[in-house]
Design a protein around this motif. Sequence first.
Motif, PDB file in Angstrom:
ATOM      1  N   LEU A 104       0.856  -1.187   0.000  1.00 24.28           N
ATOM      2  CA  LEU A 104       0.000   0.000   0.000  1.00 24.28           C
ATOM      3  C   LEU A 104       0.895   1.241   0.000  1.00 24.28           C
ATOM      4  O   LEU A 104       1.654   1.461   0.933  1.00 24.28           O
ATOM      5  CB  LEU A 104      -0.899   0.001   1.232  1.00 24.28           C
ATOM      6  CG  LEU A 104      -1.691  -1.292   1.479  1.00 24.28           C
ATOM      7  CD1 LEU A 104      -2.337  -1.268   2.853  1.00 24.28           C
ATOM      8  CD2 LEU A 104      -2.740  -1.489   0.385  1.00 24.28           C
ATOM      9  N   ASP A 105       0.792   2.037  -1.051  1.00 23.03           N
ATOM     10  CA  ASP A 105       1.655   3.213  -1.214  1.00 23.03           C
ATOM     11  C   ASP A 105       0.890   4.467  -0.783  1.00 23.03           C
ATOM     12  O   ASP A 105       0.051   4.981  -1.525  1.00 23.03           O
ATOM     13  CB  ASP A 105       2.109   3.328  -2.669  1.00 23.03           C
ATOM     14  CG  ASP A 105       3.321   4.239  -2.832  1.00 23.03           C
ATOM     15  OD1 ASP A 105       3.634   4.984  -1.884  1.00 23.03           O
ATOM     16  OD2 ASP A 105       3.947   4.207  -3.914  1.00 23.03           O
ATOM     17  N   GLU A 106       1.166   4.934   0.419  1.00 24.15           N
ATOM     18  CA  GLU A 106       0.529   6.113   1.003  1.00 24.15           C
ATOM     19  C   GLU A 106      -0.997   6.031   0.918  1.00 24.15           C
ATOM     20  O   GLU A 106      -1.663   6.918   0.363  1.00 24.15           O
ATOM     21  CB  GLU A 106       1.046   7.383   0.333  1.00 24.15           C
ATOM     22  CG  GLU A 106       2.553   7.563   0.500  1.00 24.15           C
ATOM     23  CD  GLU A 106       3.056   8.899  -0.016  1.00 24.15           C
ATOM     24  OE1 GLU A 106       2.271   9.865  -0.006  1.00 24.15           O
ATOM     25  OE2 GLU A 106       4.225   8.963  -0.412  1.00 24.15           O
ATOM     26  N   PRO A 107      -1.595   4.981   1.493  1.00 23.70           N
ATOM     27  CA  PRO A 107      -3.045   4.765   1.353  1.00 23.70           C
ATOM     28  C   PRO A 107      -3.903   5.750   2.143  1.00 23.70           C
ATOM     29  O   PRO A 107      -5.085   5.900   1.843  1.00 23.70           O
ATOM     30  CB  PRO A 107      -3.234   3.346   1.889  1.00 23.70           C
ATOM     31  CG  PRO A 107      -2.143   3.188   2.893  1.00 23.70           C
ATOM     32  CD  PRO A 107      -0.971   3.927   2.307  1.00 23.70           C
ATOM     33  N   THR A 108      -3.338   6.416   3.154  1.00 25.04           N
ATOM     34  CA  THR A 108      -4.160   7.299   3.985  1.00 25.04           C
ATOM     35  C   THR A 108      -4.178   8.744   3.503  1.00 25.04           C
ATOM     36  O   THR A 108      -4.815   9.587   4.136  1.00 25.04           O
ATOM     37  CB  THR A 108      -3.677   7.259   5.453  1.00 25.04           C
ATOM     38  OG1 THR A 108      -2.320   7.719   5.519  1.00 25.04           O
ATOM     39  CG2 THR A 108      -3.748   5.858   6.019  1.00 25.04           C
ATOM     40  N   ASN A 109      -3.503   9.044   2.411  1.00 16.81           N
ATOM     41  CA  ASN A 109      -3.524  10.416   1.880  1.00 16.81           C
ATOM     42  C   ASN A 109      -4.966  10.865   1.633  1.00 16.81           C
ATOM     43  O   ASN A 109      -5.762  10.125   1.025  1.00 16.81           O
ATOM     44  CB  ASN A 109      -2.746  10.496   0.566  1.00 16.81           C
ATOM     45  CG  ASN A 109      -1.247  10.551   0.799  1.00 16.81           C
ATOM     46  OD1 ASN A 109      -0.777  10.466   1.927  1.00 16.81           O
ATOM     47  ND2 ASN A 109      -0.493  10.684  -0.275  1.00 16.81           N
ATOM     48  N   ASP A 110      -5.309  12.055   2.076  1.00 20.90           N
ATOM     49  CA  ASP A 110      -6.627  12.674   1.862  1.00 20.90           C
ATOM     50  C   ASP A 110      -7.743  12.040   2.679  1.00 20.90           C
ATOM     51  O   ASP A 110      -8.893  12.481   2.580  1.00 20.90           O
ATOM     52  CB  ASP A 110      -7.043  12.634   0.369  1.00 20.90           C
ATOM     53  CG  ASP A 110      -6.036  13.312  -0.542  1.00 20.90           C
ATOM     54  OD1 ASP A 110      -5.510  14.356  -0.129  1.00 20.90           O
ATOM     55  OD2 ASP A 110      -5.791  12.801  -1.642  1.00 20.90           O
ATOM     56  N   VAL A 111      -7.448  11.025   3.477  1.00 20.26           N
ATOM     57  CA  VAL A 111      -8.483  10.336   4.247  1.00 20.26           C
ATOM     58  C   VAL A 111      -8.644  11.022   5.604  1.00 20.26           C
ATOM     59  O   VAL A 111      -7.653  11.374   6.252  1.00 20.26           O
ATOM     60  CB  VAL A 111      -8.127   8.846   4.434  1.00 20.26           C
ATOM     61  CG1 VAL A 111      -9.199   8.133   5.263  1.00 20.26           C
ATOM     62  CG2 VAL A 111      -7.978   8.169   3.074  1.00 20.26           C
ATOM     63  N   ASP A 112      -9.895  11.197   6.045  1.00 17.81           N
ATOM     64  CA  ASP A 112     -10.141  11.877   7.311  1.00 17.81           C
ATOM     65  C   ASP A 112      -9.683  11.006   8.481  1.00 17.81           C
ATOM     66  O   ASP A 112      -9.539   9.781   8.337  1.00 17.81           O
ATOM     67  CB  ASP A 112     -11.630  12.213   7.452  1.00 17.81           C
ATOM     68  CG  ASP A 112     -12.505  10.978   7.545  1.00 17.81           C
ATOM     69  OD1 ASP A 112     -12.619  10.414   8.639  1.00 17.81           O
ATOM     70  OD2 ASP A 112     -13.071  10.568   6.511  1.00 17.81           O
ATOM     71  N   PRO A 113      -9.443  11.605   9.658  1.00 21.05           N
ATOM     72  CA  PRO A 113      -8.873  10.864  10.795  1.00 21.05           C
ATOM     73  C   PRO A 113      -9.682   9.651  11.230  1.00 21.05           C
ATOM     74  O   PRO A 113      -9.108   8.622  11.583  1.00 21.05           O
ATOM     75  CB  PRO A 113      -8.814  11.921  11.909  1.00 21.05           C
ATOM     76  CG  PRO A 113      -8.733  13.222  11.191  1.00 21.05           C
ATOM     77  CD  PRO A 113      -9.554  13.053   9.947  1.00 21.05           C
ATOM     78  N   VAL A 114     -11.010   9.757  11.209  1.00 20.60           N
ATOM     79  CA  VAL A 114     -11.837   8.630  11.656  1.00 20.60           C
ATOM     80  C   VAL A 114     -11.675   7.445  10.723  1.00 20.60           C
ATOM     81  O   VAL A 114     -11.464   6.300  11.155  1.00 20.60           O
ATOM     82  CB  VAL A 114     -13.318   9.043  11.748  1.00 20.60           C
ATOM     83  CG1 VAL A 114     -14.200   7.821  12.034  1.00 20.60           C
ATOM     84  CG2 VAL A 114     -13.515  10.092  12.846  1.00 20.60           C
TER      85      VAL A 114
END
Length: 313
Positions: free
Chosen positions: A158-168
Motif C-alpha cells: 500500500l503506497d501512502e493509502p491514507t492520503n486525503d483520508v479523514d482521521p476517523v
Amino acid sequence: MLLQIDHLTKVYPRGVRANDDLSLQVGEGEVLGLLGHNGAGKTTLLNQVAGLVQPTQGTIRLDGRDPVADPAYARRACSLQLQAQAPLTGVTPRQAIEILGRIRGGSRQRVRERTEQLLAALDIEEWANTPGEKLSGGIRRLTAFCMAVVEPGRLVMLDEPTNDVDPVRRRLMWQQVRKLATDGCAVIIVTHNVTEAERSVDRIVVLDHGHVAATGTPAELRRQASSDLRLELTLTPGVVSPEPPSWAGLANVTDQRMVISIASADAPQAIAWAQQLHATEAIAQFVLNPISLEDIYVGLTNTSEEDHDAVAA
C-alpha cells in the motif's frame, strides 16, 4: 520469510540511483512500515517487487520465486495500491471494487460479500453507488484501498493509502490493515504519517537516498536514540532565546519554539531550568515528553541528508 530482498540496486538513466544495495525481509502476518522522504526509493522498491520494474542488481524472492523473471506470478501473489489515485471515472466504488475482485480470480459471490464487508468496515456505504468523478479525494483513496484488498494476494503493498483520508476513516483503514496481517498476509505500507505507523506496524524500515538508514520495531528504534526525552519550550515573543545548559543535548529552534533532546537522568534539572525560565517570563510554557518515533525519523534523515550534501560538495 515470504519476501526476501538482498542487495537490491536500481539505477535509472542519467545515473539516478533509486535503490542502493537495499536488503530487507517481510514475513507472513507482519505489517512493515516503509518510511522515507520523497525520492527515497520507496515506490521504486514496491514496483520491483510487483514485477513492474527490473532491478539493476540484487535479488528478490517472493515465496522463493523471482517476481522479475515471473511477473505473472508476481501479479497473482501481490496486491498493490498505487500512490496515484485510481481511475474511477464512469464507475461507482462498488463496481470498481467488484471488478478488481473478479479480475483477481474471486468468485462472484465471494467478491460481492467481501465488497459489502469493506464498504461497511470503512464507513463509506453512502458513496457506494456514486459515480467516481463525483467522489472526494478521501473516498477515492478508500475505494482504491478496497480494490487492492478485496481479493488480496499473499503480499499486500500500500503506497501512502491514507492520503486525503479523514482521521476517523484512517483509523478504520488501519484496522483493516491489521486484519490482513491476522489473516496471514504480509503487508508493506508506505506512509509519511510516522505517528500512525508507530501505533500500527510491527516493524519499520527507514529509507534514505535509496538505502536502509535504520530498521527495527518502534521500541528498538527508540533504544538506538542518543536521548530518550525531549523538552519543548514555547518562547516568549520579543525575548532572546535562552542558551541551552551544558547537560542538554541537541537543541533546535524554529519560530517561537525550542526543542531540546535530553537523557532521562537529566530530567529533574531540565524541569527545574524550565520552571526558572517560566518564572522570569523568558518562556510562555514548557512540556517534557518521551522522544517520539517522528523525532528519531527526522534525526536519521536529517543526518543522512547532511552527509549526502557533504559528499556531493
